[in-house]
Design an enzyme around this catalytic site. Sequence first.
Site, PDB file in Angstrom:
ATOM      1  N   HIS A   1      -7.534  -5.192  -0.547  1.00 28.46           N
ATOM      2  CA  HIS A   1      -6.324  -4.378  -0.613  1.00 28.46           C
ATOM      3  C   HIS A   1      -5.123  -5.027   0.064  1.00 28.46           C
ATOM      4  CE1 HIS A   1      -4.181  -0.656  -1.243  1.00 28.46           C
ATOM      5  NE2 HIS A   1      -3.981  -0.458   0.049  1.00 28.46           N
TER       6      HIS A   1
ATOM      7  N   ASP B   1     -10.131  -3.922  -5.851  1.00 35.52           N
ATOM      8  CA  ASP B   1      -9.491  -3.278  -4.705  1.00 35.52           C
ATOM      9  C   ASP B   1     -10.095  -1.883  -4.565  1.00 35.52           C
ATOM     10  OD1 ASP B   1      -7.848  -1.969  -2.887  1.00 35.52           O
ATOM     11  OD2 ASP B   1      -5.971  -2.675  -3.768  1.00 35.52           O
TER      12      ASP B   1
ATOM     13  N   SER C   1       0.831  -1.205   0.000  1.00 36.27           N
ATOM     14  CA  SER C   1       0.000   0.000   0.000  1.00 36.27           C
ATOM     15  C   SER C   1       0.864   1.254   0.000  1.00 36.27           C
ATOM     16  CB  SER C   1      -0.961  -0.046   1.197  1.00 36.27           C
ATOM     17  OG  SER C   1      -1.943   0.947   1.107  1.00 36.27           O
TER      18      SER C   1
END
Length: 267
Positions: free
Chosen positions: A245, A217, A95
Amino acid sequence: MDIQRRNNVTVTGNPQGPTVVLAHGFGCDQNMWRLTVPALAEDYRVVLFDYVGSGRSDLSAFCETRYESLAGYAQDVVDVCDALDLRGAVFVGHSVSAMIGVLAAQMAPDRIGALVMVAPSPRYIDDEGYRGGFSSQDIEELLDSLESNYLGWAAAMAPVIMGNAERPELGEELTNSFCATDPAMARVFARTTFLSDTRQDLKKVSVPTLVLDCTQDVIAPREVGAFVHQAIPGSTLITLDTTGHCPHMSAPEATNQAITGFLAGLR
């Protein structure tokens, strides 16, 4: 300062193997990589750590002015690499950590020799000719909700971020991770993350790079993965057939296979 204690650094795996650094995302800690470490430990030296303000890091080292920009978190990465005297390590970032890794590689090019970007996003807010997945109003509402009631926000958002509603235990784990993070420090990290725009930094990446995105996502749509891939010269894009995610938690076998395949190509 003892960087290894400050960032709760853990070193495991094969001490003779190439080094892989695993970096967690917002609201998480190094424990989120526990399903990946076994896939690497036989052949690679694995370094894990917590950003200051996360996990079991030294919370007294938190400085809001440092961590209100992604460069502050990138400095954590460089500090850990310096403390261990890493050379040419592979940085695996989930991320926001994917973009933190891009910045760290610019700051210390001798320390980081390759990047693996898991569900990256250089900008979460839509822009002209760019789809980040959120409007400015979406992000302001998200941050307002987080800042007014962090625990309530965590309980509502973590399952959405994780996806895989049929496996509620995954969302519960992420909720618990969010809730274990100091709310004041989480607010700083969240604002830094969701208001960031590091698109221009992608063009500066000159190391081998693997981009991993997911078929669905809500935080980083497919268009974002494609944008990152197109912006980084010579990068490889693999779309994992999974939702959510956090594929290293929800689909560890596919994620690990993609990572180890990329690492094998570097040797």
